[in-house]
Scaffold this motif. Structure first.
Motif, mmCIF file in Angstrom:
data_model
loop_
_atom_site.group_PDB
_atom_site.id
_atom_site.type_symbol
_atom_site.label_atom_id
_atom_site.label_comp_id
_atom_site.label_asym_id
_atom_site.label_seq_id
_atom_site.Cartn_x
_atom_site.Cartn_y
_atom_site.Cartn_z
ATOM 1 N N ALA A 130 0.843 -1.198 0.000
ATOM 2 C CA ALA A 130 0.000 0.000 0.000
ATOM 3 C C ALA A 130 0.878 1.248 0.000
ATOM 4 O O ALA A 130 0.594 2.228 -0.696
ATOM 5 C CB ALA A 130 -0.933 -0.001 1.218
ATOM 6 N N ILE A 131 1.947 1.191 0.750
ATOM 7 C CA ILE A 131 2.880 2.329 0.797
ATOM 8 C C ILE A 131 3.561 2.488 -0.555
ATOM 9 O O ILE A 131 3.680 3.598 -1.087
ATOM 10 C CB ILE A 131 3.923 2.127 1.927
ATOM 11 C CG1 ILE A 131 3.250 2.230 3.286
ATOM 12 C CG2 ILE A 131 5.057 3.145 1.798
ATOM 13 C CD1 ILE A 131 4.131 1.863 4.458
ATOM 14 N N ALA A 134 1.132 4.004 -3.039
ATOM 15 C CA ALA A 134 0.894 5.416 -2.752
ATOM 16 C C ALA A 134 2.099 6.256 -3.168
ATOM 17 O O ALA A 134 1.948 7.325 -3.766
ATOM 18 C CB ALA A 134 0.607 5.613 -1.259
ATOM 19 N N ALA A 135 3.292 5.757 -2.869
ATOM 20 C CA ALA A 135 4.508 6.491 -3.220
ATOM 21 C C ALA A 135 4.646 6.591 -4.729
ATOM 22 O O ALA A 135 4.974 7.654 -5.272
ATOM 23 C CB ALA A 135 5.725 5.798 -2.617
ATOM 24 N N LYS A 137 2.361 6.630 -6.972
ATOM 25 C CA LYS A 137 1.418 7.618 -7.483
ATOM 26 C C LYS A 137 2.009 9.012 -7.437
ATOM 27 O O LYS A 137 1.733 9.864 -8.283
ATOM 28 C CB LYS A 137 0.122 7.596 -6.643
ATOM 29 C CG LYS A 137 -1.014 6.863 -7.296
ATOM 30 C CD LYS A 137 -2.371 7.311 -6.743
ATOM 31 C CE LYS A 137 -2.568 6.912 -5.282
ATOM 32 N NZ LYS A 137 -3.954 7.254 -4.811
ATOM 33 N N ALA A 138 2.839 9.243 -6.412
ATOM 34 C CA ALA A 138 3.455 10.564 -6.252
ATOM 35 C C ALA A 138 4.801 10.634 -6.970
ATOM 36 O O ALA A 138 5.515 11.631 -6.851
ATOM 37 C CB ALA A 138 3.620 10.871 -4.765
ATOM 38 N N LEU B 111 6.643 11.526 3.042
ATOM 39 C CA LEU B 111 7.654 11.100 2.082
ATOM 40 C C LEU B 111 8.822 12.069 2.177
ATOM 41 O O LEU B 111 8.655 13.271 2.007
ATOM 42 C CB LEU B 111 7.089 11.129 0.660
ATOM 43 C CG LEU B 111 5.812 10.329 0.406
ATOM 44 C CD1 LEU B 111 5.398 10.466 -1.059
ATOM 45 C CD2 LEU B 111 5.994 8.869 0.773
ATOM 46 N N LEU B 122 1.153 12.537 2.373
ATOM 47 C CA LEU B 122 0.080 11.765 1.764
ATOM 48 C C LEU B 122 -0.959 11.449 2.832
ATOM 49 O O LEU B 122 -0.662 11.432 4.017
ATOM 50 C CB LEU B 122 0.613 10.441 1.203
ATOM 51 C CG LEU B 122 1.714 10.505 0.151
ATOM 52 C CD1 LEU B 122 2.029 9.091 -0.321
ATOM 53 C CD2 LEU B 122 1.300 11.388 -1.020
ATOM 54 N N GLU B 124 -3.244 8.514 2.525
ATOM 55 C CA GLU B 124 -3.775 7.362 1.813
ATOM 56 C C GLU B 124 -4.498 6.437 2.780
ATOM 57 O O GLU B 124 -3.876 5.774 3.619
ATOM 58 C CB GLU B 124 -2.631 6.600 1.143
ATOM 59 C CG GLU B 124 -2.047 7.297 -0.053
ATOM 60 C CD GLU B 124 -2.969 7.246 -1.272
ATOM 61 O OE1 GLU B 124 -3.925 6.424 -1.288
ATOM 62 O OE2 GLU B 124 -2.729 8.035 -2.206
ATOM 63 N N LYS B 126 -5.815 3.733 2.171
ATOM 64 C CA LYS B 126 -5.472 2.319 1.981
ATOM 65 C C LYS B 126 -4.291 1.916 2.846
ATOM 66 O O LYS B 126 -4.223 0.801 3.361
ATOM 67 C CB LYS B 126 -5.154 2.052 0.504
ATOM 68 C CG LYS B 126 -6.407 1.924 -0.338
ATOM 69 C CD LYS B 126 -6.085 1.483 -1.758
ATOM 70 C CE LYS B 126 -7.369 1.455 -2.593
ATOM 71 N NZ LYS B 126 -7.084 1.263 -4.025
ATOM 72 N N VAL B 127 -3.356 2.839 2.999
ATOM 73 C CA VAL B 127 -2.204 2.561 3.858
ATOM 74 C C VAL B 127 -2.663 2.441 5.307
ATOM 75 O O VAL B 127 -2.352 1.474 6.004
ATOM 76 C CB VAL B 127 -1.138 3.674 3.736
ATOM 77 C CG1 VAL B 127 -0.053 3.503 4.780
ATOM 78 C CG2 VAL B 127 -0.544 3.689 2.342
#
Lengths: 159, 159
Positions: A130-131, A134-135, A137-138, B111, B122, B124, B126-127
């Motif tokens: 999940a991390i 998400a990362a 995506k950025a 991040l 972020l 998120e 989901k995370v």
DNA sequence: ATTCGTAACGTTATATTATAACAATTTCAA
DNA sequence: TTGAAATTGTTATAATATAACGTTACGAAT
């Protein structure tokens, strides 16, 4: 030994420590690095509990007949032990905990019980993924993901 | 303003800071707490960049004509700002970063670009959910999940 | 407007965590 | 066995964070 878990209260901790030290030997032998006396002593101290241990706690525990080693000695050993995955740093506490499991080097999530101080280690790929997602995506390229969760462990919840 | 993002290089940072301060006023008014002069100054300093800022960096930046306030003053302001969600602590760096978004109080993933020092935020779910699920399996009741990811941001990857 | 309780801040001192720099020793292999 | 590299020792100090207590500022209630 399970690959992840929260330490059970009342478990046979002596076996736990023995296993840890044997494992440490194996890891270091395989990696071609030296588990020296100082490093072994530091790991033993940290491994004595499943709690977060501060560097200066280690220092104190290593004291022999009033003679204590310098802080740098402990920090050097800790750096080594972390580099081979035998110790995890707990940033939010400025402390350390022995890695009692076999998830060497892969990302771990630490569960920190505020009530009893015990630290659990998880290796949940879903969390890591999940991390990662998400990362990505950025547009962020992950070096290392640190996950530290404070709360109350199962034992302390029921107690 | 987006609810989550990595700061774009070359964005209009002055607007960014203005928006931050206006938002801070709103948050504090709504919460019935006081955004005092010291707190405002600390937030302004931290908000000047999207990088991690150490407490003593803040101290230095707040210095007026060689007269600097005591560290405790900065730490008190930081504690306050974190309590209202206007500042995030970056444990793995012993540093702080202003919260430039509107995800007040809900868990955030940070991040941290090792190349340029910028910090992205972020949110998120989901995370957070993956962590929640993993913790629940272990019977662990979460207080607060800290997720800090080091690596290289999109801009530094292409540069 | 006064006063009274609380929150914020000032001031001084100190605790806690971590690293720098360089010399001495140990280790392992050539 | 000797030489290079890794480890440790030694001393000093940097960097981060909090304790304790007195003073001031604020805002609500009278």
């Amino acid at each position: 030994m399970k690959s992840q878990s929260f330490p059970k209260p009342g478990h046979d901790h002596e076996r736990c420590v023995n296993s840890l030290m044997v494992h440490a030997e194996t890891v270091c032998r395989k990696a071609g690095v030296r588990l020296t006396e100082q490093r072994r002593r530091v790991l033993e101290v940290i491994g004595r509990s499943h709690k977060a241990t501060g560097a200066y706690d280690v220092l104190e525990a290593m004291e022999i007949k009033g003679r204590r080693t310098a802080p740098i000695t402990v920090y050097r050993a800790l750096d080594f032990l972390m580099s081979v995955g035998l110790v995890h740093r707990i940033s939010c506490l400025n402390a350390f905990t022995a890695c009692h499991y076999r998830h060497e080097q892969s990302p771990v999530q630490l569960l920190i019980c505020k009530a009893c101080g015990a630290v659990g280690e998880l290796e949940e790929h879903k969390v890591t993924q999940a991390i990662q997602t998400a990362a990505a995506k950025a547009g962020f390229a992950i070096d290392e993901p640190f996950v530290e969760v404070t709360g109350k462990c199962a034992h302390c919840c029921t107690a």
